[in-house]
Write a protein that holds these residues in place. Sequence first.
Motif, PDB file in Angstrom:
ATOM      1  N   MET A 240      -1.795  33.395  14.656  1.00  0.00           N
ATOM      2  CA  MET A 240      -1.761  34.343  15.623  1.00  0.00           C
ATOM      3  C   MET A 240      -2.440  34.068  16.835  1.00  0.00           C
ATOM      4  O   MET A 240      -3.635  33.741  16.442  1.00  0.00           O
ATOM      5  CB  MET A 240      -2.296  35.616  14.872  1.00  0.00           C
ATOM      6  N   GLU A 241      -2.004  33.942  17.984  1.00  0.00           N
ATOM      7  CA  GLU A 241      -3.074  33.679  19.011  1.00  0.00           C
ATOM      8  C   GLU A 241      -3.352  34.971  19.813  1.00  0.00           C
ATOM      9  O   GLU A 241      -2.609  35.866  20.491  1.00  0.00           O
ATOM     10  CB  GLU A 241      -2.358  32.696  20.028  1.00  0.00           C
ATOM     11  N   VAL A 242      -4.622  35.220  19.735  1.00  0.00           N
ATOM     12  CA  VAL A 242      -5.211  36.412  20.424  1.00  0.00           C
ATOM     13  C   VAL A 242      -5.803  36.100  21.555  1.00  0.00           C
ATOM     14  O   VAL A 242      -6.724  35.205  21.903  1.00  0.00           O
ATOM     15  CB  VAL A 242      -6.290  37.319  19.602  1.00  0.00           C
ATOM     16  N   VAL A 243      -5.178  36.847  23.046  1.00  0.00           N
ATOM     17  CA  VAL A 243      -5.454  36.143  24.246  1.00  0.00           C
ATOM     18  C   VAL A 243      -6.163  37.322  24.805  1.00  0.00           C
ATOM     19  O   VAL A 243      -5.750  38.289  25.126  1.00  0.00           O
ATOM     20  CB  VAL A 243      -4.309  35.714  24.878  1.00  0.00           C
ATOM     21  N   PRO A 244      -7.680  37.499  25.024  1.00  0.00           N
ATOM     22  CA  PRO A 244      -8.256  38.552  25.847  1.00  0.00           C
ATOM     23  C   PRO A 244      -8.213  38.090  27.156  1.00  0.00           C
ATOM     24  O   PRO A 244      -8.574  37.284  27.732  1.00  0.00           O
ATOM     25  CB  PRO A 244      -9.668  38.491  25.198  1.00  0.00           C
ATOM     26  N   LEU A 245      -7.745  38.942  27.947  1.00  0.00           N
ATOM     27  CA  LEU A 245      -7.592  38.724  29.498  1.00  0.00           C
ATOM     28  C   LEU A 245      -8.181  39.845  30.247  1.00  0.00           C
ATOM     29  O   LEU A 245      -8.698  40.773  29.444  1.00  0.00           O
ATOM     30  CB  LEU A 245      -6.112  38.661  29.854  1.00  0.00           C
ATOM     31  N   GLY A 246      -8.328  39.677  31.542  1.00  0.00           N
ATOM     32  CA  GLY A 246      -9.099  40.349  32.487  1.00  0.00           C
ATOM     33  C   GLY A 246      -8.628  41.835  32.829  1.00  0.00           C
ATOM     34  O   GLY A 246      -9.076  43.020  33.000  1.00  0.00           O
ATOM     35  N   SER A 247      -7.103  42.165  32.583  1.00  0.00           N
ATOM     36  CA  SER A 247      -6.748  43.296  33.415  1.00  0.00           C
ATOM     37  C   SER A 247      -5.372  43.518  32.834  1.00  0.00           C
ATOM     38  O   SER A 247      -4.564  42.274  32.508  1.00  0.00           O
ATOM     39  CB  SER A 247      -6.645  43.446  34.831  1.00  0.00           C
ATOM     40  N   ALA A 248      -4.527  44.320  32.997  1.00  0.00           N
ATOM     41  CA  ALA A 248      -3.119  44.607  32.944  1.00  0.00           C
ATOM     42  C   ALA A 248      -2.267  43.821  33.744  1.00  0.00           C
ATOM     43  O   ALA A 248      -1.160  43.083  33.460  1.00  0.00           O
ATOM     44  CB  ALA A 248      -2.678  46.153  32.903  1.00  0.00           C
ATOM     45  N   GLY A 249      -2.902  43.508  34.914  1.00  0.00           N
ATOM     46  CA  GLY A 249      -2.125  42.670  35.817  1.00  0.00           C
ATOM     47  C   GLY A 249      -2.037  41.129  35.242  1.00  0.00           C
ATOM     48  O   GLY A 249      -0.996  40.524  35.268  1.00  0.00           O
ATOM     49  N   GLN A 250      -3.373  40.703  34.650  1.00  0.00           N
ATOM     50  CA  GLN A 250      -3.435  39.404  34.314  1.00  0.00           C
ATOM     51  C   GLN A 250      -2.194  39.416  33.055  1.00  0.00           C
ATOM     52  O   GLN A 250      -1.686  38.320  33.136  1.00  0.00           O
ATOM     53  CB  GLN A 250      -4.542  38.965  34.024  1.00  0.00           C
ATOM     54  N   ILE A 251      -2.038  40.417  32.296  1.00  0.00           N
ATOM     55  CA  ILE A 251      -1.354  40.253  30.973  1.00  0.00           C
ATOM     56  C   ILE A 251       0.144  40.176  31.465  1.00  0.00           C
ATOM     57  O   ILE A 251       1.047  39.519  30.916  1.00  0.00           O
ATOM     58  CB  ILE A 251      -1.647  41.698  30.116  1.00  0.00           C
TER      59      ILE A 251
ATOM     60  N   VAL B  56       2.910  34.165  16.866  1.00  0.00           N
ATOM     61  CA  VAL B  56       2.561  35.737  17.450  1.00  0.00           C
ATOM     62  C   VAL B  56       1.579  35.227  18.392  1.00  0.00           C
ATOM     63  O   VAL B  56       0.676  34.693  18.188  1.00  0.00           O
ATOM     64  CB  VAL B  56       2.058  36.489  16.619  1.00  0.00           C
ATOM     65  N   THR B  57       1.994  36.005  19.665  1.00  0.00           N
ATOM     66  CA  THR B  57       0.799  35.910  20.823  1.00  0.00           C
ATOM     67  C   THR B  57       0.508  37.490  21.336  1.00  0.00           C
ATOM     68  O   THR B  57       1.497  38.206  21.154  1.00  0.00           O
ATOM     69  CB  THR B  57       1.245  35.269  22.082  1.00  0.00           C
ATOM     70  N   VAL B  58      -0.872  37.846  21.067  1.00  0.00           N
ATOM     71  CA  VAL B  58      -1.307  38.908  21.308  1.00  0.00           C
ATOM     72  C   VAL B  58      -2.273  39.216  22.755  1.00  0.00           C
ATOM     73  O   VAL B  58      -3.146  38.255  22.771  1.00  0.00           O
ATOM     74  CB  VAL B  58      -2.226  39.410  20.102  1.00  0.00           C
ATOM     75  N   LEU B  59      -1.574  39.646  23.720  1.00  0.00           N
ATOM     76  CA  LEU B  59      -2.213  39.778  25.071  1.00  0.00           C
ATOM     77  C   LEU B  59      -2.825  41.004  25.168  1.00  0.00           C
ATOM     78  O   LEU B  59      -2.421  42.073  25.006  1.00  0.00           O
ATOM     79  CB  LEU B  59      -1.303  39.619  26.162  1.00  0.00           C
TER      80      LEU B  59
ATOM     81  N   ALA C  31     -15.572  36.942  20.909  1.00  0.00           N
ATOM     82  CA  ALA C  31     -16.044  35.964  21.475  1.00  0.00           C
ATOM     83  C   ALA C  31     -15.170  34.465  21.011  1.00  0.00           C
ATOM     84  O   ALA C  31     -14.914  33.589  22.138  1.00  0.00           O
ATOM     85  CB  ALA C  31     -17.599  35.760  21.144  1.00  0.00           C
ATOM     86  N   HIS C  32     -14.846  34.430  19.915  1.00  0.00           N
ATOM     87  CA  HIS C  32     -13.964  33.296  19.326  1.00  0.00           C
ATOM     88  C   HIS C  32     -12.743  33.191  20.249  1.00  0.00           C
ATOM     89  O   HIS C  32     -12.207  32.147  20.499  1.00  0.00           O
ATOM     90  CB  HIS C  32     -13.820  33.334  17.638  1.00  0.00           C
ATOM     91  N   TYR C  33     -12.118  34.385  20.032  1.00  0.00           N
ATOM     92  CA  TYR C  33     -10.701  34.294  20.841  1.00  0.00           C
ATOM     93  C   TYR C  33     -10.927  34.146  22.243  1.00  0.00           C
ATOM     94  O   TYR C  33      -9.994  33.049  22.811  1.00  0.00           O
ATOM     95  CB  TYR C  33     -10.089  35.723  20.881  1.00  0.00           C
ATOM     96  N   ARG C  34     -12.172  34.373  22.804  1.00  0.00           N
ATOM     97  CA  ARG C  34     -12.312  33.856  24.284  1.00  0.00           C
ATOM     98  C   ARG C  34     -12.497  32.349  24.570  1.00  0.00           C
ATOM     99  O   ARG C  34     -11.817  31.574  25.322  1.00  0.00           O
ATOM    100  CB  ARG C  34     -13.602  34.651  24.934  1.00  0.00           C
ATOM    101  N   GLU C  35     -13.384  31.863  23.517  1.00  0.00           N
ATOM    102  CA  GLU C  35     -13.464  30.537  23.453  1.00  0.00           C
ATOM    103  C   GLU C  35     -12.196  29.717  23.212  1.00  0.00           C
ATOM    104  O   GLU C  35     -11.994  28.586  24.000  1.00  0.00           O
ATOM    105  CB  GLU C  35     -14.315  30.074  22.324  1.00  0.00           C
ATOM    106  N   VAL C  36     -11.285  30.409  22.443  1.00  0.00           N
ATOM    107  CA  VAL C  36     -10.120  29.626  22.087  1.00  0.00           C
ATOM    108  C   VAL C  36      -9.181  29.411  23.207  1.00  0.00           C
ATOM    109  O   VAL C  36      -8.641  28.297  23.677  1.00  0.00           O
ATOM    110  CB  VAL C  36      -9.211  30.146  20.745  1.00  0.00           C
ATOM    111  N   TYR C  37      -9.003  30.537  24.016  1.00  0.00           N
ATOM    112  CA  TYR C  37      -8.310  30.622  25.318  1.00  0.00           C
ATOM    113  C   TYR C  37      -8.855  29.977  26.378  1.00  0.00           C
ATOM    114  O   TYR C  37      -8.022  29.141  27.050  1.00  0.00           O
ATOM    115  CB  TYR C  37      -8.229  32.068  25.696  1.00  0.00           C
ATOM    116  N   CYS C  38     -10.036  29.809  26.625  1.00  0.00           N
ATOM    117  CA  CYS C  38     -10.951  28.985  27.645  1.00  0.00           C
ATOM    118  C   CYS C  38     -10.629  27.401  27.303  1.00  0.00           C
ATOM    119  O   CYS C  38     -10.331  26.791  28.475  1.00  0.00           O
ATOM    120  CB  CYS C  38     -12.331  29.260  27.704  1.00  0.00           C
TER     121      CYS C  38
END
Length: 261
Positions: free
Chosen positions: A1-12, A230-233, A246-253
Amino acid sequence: MEVVPLGSAGQIAAVAAGIVEAVVRRKPAAVLGLATGSTPLPTYRELLGRHKAALGPSYAAVTCFNLDEYVGLPVGHQQSYRATIARELTDGLGIGADRVHGPNPSSDDLPIAGECYEALIAAAGGIDVQVLGIGSDGHLAFNEPGSSLASRTRIKTLTAQTREDNARFFGSLDEVPTHVLTQGLGTILEARHLLLIATGETKADATAAAVEGPVSASCPASVLQLHPHVTVLLDPAAASSLDRLAHYREVYCAKPAWQGF
Ligand code: GLP
């Protein structure tokens, strides 16, 4: 599962639209699974905007399957999920009603409507990418807590919570149907790629339970942990209860450009 924390609904919306478009570019006769609710609307608007600006792929050969449908609304009711998906997305993309399927709540034989819908999905070759939202109680499509993790498309009764959550689309709570036809959790697991979008604080606990909690029928969306793609935005509010944020952020960056979704 890839969890992607983004900055806003617009970015999602931008990322989710990119994922859907990539599937259609790769496979022009792609089969899209579509969700209703407020959450996917920015993504649908993004897809429509790109399509109108001639930046999107051709949807001429695409087929769509809706996740679920209310039972008991008059045919053509504006809040039926068939009408909602047509209005919010498929009409604007030029995907004709004959290529947008939903569970049929007007079937003469309601108990086998689920089986018929499953046969239609199978005949189309299965769903390539399934857009999903999550209920505040962790429901997926209309699979309420307690739904079998192996369930198939069938009739379900909504919880009081879900009827209250969805009352905003109707004139009053009394107008919200009590019954629905929904793809089962086992059905959803058969889509090749699951794209879950969650935004807002009311989704934070359900999202954490789905992503980091035990796999349990008490949180139907936790079944996603059993799927290989699975991708989770998430926007910041929906991501706020995650332990491993914090880990999900590191992975995405650190995500390599070649990796894609
Ligand atoms: C409904 C739909 C679900 C959706 C959920 C959340 O019950 N059947 O597919 O994910 O509501 O909706 P919203 O995105 O409006 O919060």
